[in-house]
Design an enzyme around this catalytic site. Structure first.
Site, PDB file in Angstrom:
ATOM      1  N   SER A   1       0.825  -1.213   0.000  1.00 41.02           N
ATOM      2  CA  SER A   1       0.000   0.000   0.000  1.00 41.02           C
ATOM      3  C   SER A   1       0.856   1.259   0.000  1.00 41.02           C
ATOM      4  O   SER A   1       1.974   1.267   0.540  1.00 41.02           O
ATOM      5  CB  SER A   1      -0.854  -0.016   1.268  1.00 41.02           C
TER       6      SER A   1
ATOM      7  N   TYR B   1      -1.658   0.085  10.205  1.00 42.54           N
ATOM      8  CA  TYR B   1      -1.936  -0.564   8.914  1.00 42.54           C
ATOM      9  C   TYR B   1      -0.717  -0.442   7.995  1.00 42.54           C
ATOM     10  O   TYR B   1      -0.218  -1.444   7.455  1.00 42.54           O
ATOM     11  CB  TYR B   1      -3.166   0.065   8.251  1.00 42.54           C
TER      12      TYR B   1
ATOM     13  N   LYS C   1       2.116  -3.439   6.617  1.00 43.95           N
ATOM     14  CA  LYS C   1       2.499  -3.720   5.220  1.00 43.95           C
ATOM     15  C   LYS C   1       4.014  -3.590   5.023  1.00 43.95           C
ATOM     16  O   LYS C   1       4.632  -4.393   4.316  1.00 43.95           O
ATOM     17  CB  LYS C   1       1.754  -2.763   4.275  1.00 43.95           C
TER      18      LYS C   1
HETATM   19  N1  UFG Z   1     -13.053  11.016   2.415  1.00 44.86           N
HETATM   20  C1  UFG Z   1     -14.041  11.947   2.657  1.00 44.86           C
HETATM   21  N2  UFG Z   1     -15.266  11.505   3.050  1.00 44.86           N
HETATM   22  C2  UFG Z   1     -15.545  10.181   3.243  1.00 44.86           C
HETATM   23  C3  UFG Z   1     -14.539   9.225   2.980  1.00 44.86           C
HETATM   24  C4  UFG Z   1     -13.278   9.682   2.568  1.00 44.86           C
HETATM   25  O1  UFG Z   1     -13.825  13.149   2.535  1.00 44.86           O
HETATM   26  O2  UFG Z   1     -16.676   9.868   3.617  1.00 44.86           O
HETATM   27  C5  UFG Z   1     -11.710  11.489   1.985  1.00 44.86           C
HETATM   28  C6  UFG Z   1     -10.589  11.013   2.884  1.00 44.86           C
HETATM   29  O3  UFG Z   1     -10.455  11.853   4.001  1.00 44.86           O
HETATM   30  C7  UFG Z   1      -9.418  11.060   1.912  1.00 44.86           C
HETATM   31  C8  UFG Z   1     -10.037  10.714   0.564  1.00 44.86           C
HETATM   32  O4  UFG Z   1     -11.439  10.947   0.719  1.00 44.86           O
HETATM   33  O5  UFG Z   1      -8.891  12.344   1.841  1.00 44.86           O
HETATM   34  C9  UFG Z   1      -9.846   9.274   0.173  1.00 44.86           C
HETATM   35  O6  UFG Z   1     -10.219   8.463   1.271  1.00 44.86           O
HETATM   36  P1  UFG Z   1     -10.370   6.880   1.213  1.00 44.86           P
HETATM   37  O7  UFG Z   1     -10.780   6.419   2.583  1.00 44.86           O
HETATM   38  O8  UFG Z   1     -11.215   6.507   0.051  1.00 44.86           O
HETATM   39  O9  UFG Z   1      -8.909   6.372   0.888  1.00 44.86           O
HETATM   40  P2  UFG Z   1      -7.542   6.636   1.661  1.00 44.86           P
HETATM   41  O10 UFG Z   1      -6.747   7.558   0.802  1.00 44.86           O
HETATM   42  O11 UFG Z   1      -7.727   7.026   3.061  1.00 44.86           O
HETATM   43  O12 UFG Z   1      -6.979   5.154   1.770  1.00 44.86           O
HETATM   44  C10 UFG Z   1      -6.497   4.427   0.688  1.00 44.86           C
HETATM   45  C11 UFG Z   1      -6.741   2.956   0.942  1.00 44.86           C
HETATM   46  C12 UFG Z   1      -6.044   2.503   2.172  1.00 44.86           C
HETATM   47  C13 UFG Z   1      -4.592   2.843   2.056  1.00 44.86           C
HETATM   48  C14 UFG Z   1      -4.390   4.278   1.690  1.00 44.86           C
HETATM   49  C15 UFG Z   1      -2.963   4.518   1.354  1.00 44.86           C
HETATM   50  O13 UFG Z   1      -8.113   2.700   1.061  1.00 44.86           O
HETATM   51  O14 UFG Z   1      -6.205   1.116   2.347  1.00 44.86           O
HETATM   52  O15 UFG Z   1      -5.141   4.641   0.564  1.00 44.86           O
HETATM   53  O16 UFG Z   1      -2.615   5.758   1.773  1.00 44.86           O
HETATM   54  F1  UFG Z   1      -3.963   2.639   3.221  1.00 44.86           F
END
Ligand code: UFG
Length: 325
Positions: free
Chosen positions: A117, A141, A145
């Site tokens: 990741s 997490y 990894k």
């Molecule tokens: N977000 C919102 N509202 C929501 C959900 C997410 O604004 O309801 C934002 C988050 O704060 C973030 C962006 O949308 O800024 C993307 O969020 P995600 O949860 O979709 O994805 P992440 O970037 O947090 O996480 C992804 C993978 C993880 C991994 C990570 C690596 O899902 O498993 O990238 O940095 F660890």
């Protein structure tokens, strides 16, 4: 016929890989304990309900099937949950993975594609992030990894177990035939949540933070189509066959999209309007995460087919409509 063991094959990225690799002609055995996945997401494979930490089960499995290579998707993936429950993340993502690796060594299976990741990098020191970027995970997490990536180097040196670690940025989208899609319980990922707001399954979407140092104040991510990830796994298998050495690759499009841009794209692709609320930042979110994937293109011959966010959203929307409306 070459047989693959796909652990976590009932989960989101795993199930898309099962379908893709089956179409490439592989025989597939799926091992999944259904703690996070769904049995009906497993298409055309031998399904075994079990955990990668069950050494006796693995011994039976490797004795019964001539496995050529393993793809390990079985892991927990929620950053927030990992902060609350580090023990289960280390037990599952590290401890159970070790049991799987040791079973591979016992049964002389020497090829592994490991789901890593972007979380291994922590807060970016520069962007886009290449493979040489410092590894400084900021949550359990990401650490789980990175620990596995490091111990895989030792397993290569000592036991000749060759691995390709694929570091996904933001996996999104769905099978272009809309048979499979993104499904987590609970859902925490942005693209499916915004689509659920568009379909009416959810009342609104909350944007986590509008004061980031980006052009529109919301976080920027590199969304990569799950089908393009599957292509990379297929190429990683071929890489292992051709080179018999270990490697690690960052997988993203190299294009960053802000949360507002994701919401706008969903509005334009679906033609639907929905409520958007603006909330505080979510803990632990870096402002920008964008991949430099030139190495994967050069070494694996990886050519993502779906560079535009529109394609990702279109496929995810087709699945959302087909299954939930
Ligand atoms: N977000 C919102 N509202 C929501 C959900 C997410 O604004 O309801 C934002 C988050 O704060 C973030 C962006 O949308 O800024 C993307 O969020 P995600 O949860 O979709 O994805 P992440 O970037 O947090 O996480 C992804 C993978 C993880 C991994 C990570 C690596 O899902 O498993 O990238 O940095 F660890």
């Amino acid at each position: 016929m070459t047989t693959l063991l796909i652990t976590g094959g009932a989960g989101y990225i795993g199930s898309h890989n099962v379908k893709f690799l089956r179409a490439k002609g592989y025989e597939i055995v799926v091992l999944d304990d259904l703690s996070r996945g769904f049995a009906d997401a497993v298409t055309d494979a031998t399904f075994i309900n079990g955990n990668i930490g069950d050494a006796a089960l693995l011994d039976r499995l490797f004795s019964a099937h001539r496995i050529d290579a393993v793809l390990n998707f079985a892991s927990f993936i929620q950053v927030g949950e990992s902060v609350q429950h580090p023990s289960s993340y280390y037990l599952n993502n590290v401890g159970n993975t070790l049991v799987l690796l040791d079973a591979m060594v016992r049964h002389d299976v020497t090829k592994l594609v490991f789901s890593s990741s972007a979380a291994i990098f922590g807060n970016p020191e520069y962007s886009p992030i290449d493979e040489a970027h410092p590894k400084a995970p900021i949550n359990p997490y990401g650490r789980s990894k990175w620990i596995v990536e490091q111990l895989l180097q030792d397993y290569d040196a000592a036991y000749g177990l060759h691995s390709v670690c694929l570091r996904y940025f933001n996996a999104a989208g769905a099978d272009p035939e809309a048979l499979l899609g993104e499904r987590h319980e609970p859902e925490t990922h942005l693209v499916p949540l915004v689509l659920q707001a568009a379909s009416g399954r959810r009342e609104h979407i909350t944007v986590f933070g509008t004061d980031y140092p980006t052009e529109d104040g919301t976080c920027i991510r590199d969304y990569i189509h799950v089908e393009d990830l599957a292509q990379a796994h297929w190429q990683a298998l071929r890489y292992l066959d051709a080179h018999r050495r270990s490697a690690a690759f960052n997988l993203g499009n190299g294009n960053g999209y802000s949360i507002r841009q994701v919401i706008d794209t969903v509005r334009s692709v679906t033609g639907r309007d929905f409520r958007v609320e603006f909330g505080p930042r979510r803990a632990g979110d870096p402002s920008v995460l964008v991949a430099d994937s030139r190495l994967a293109r050069q070494e694996l011959g990886w050519t993502p087919q779906y560079g535009a966010l529109d394609d990702i959203v279109r496929h995810a929307w087709a699945w959302e409509r087909k299954h939930w409306q």
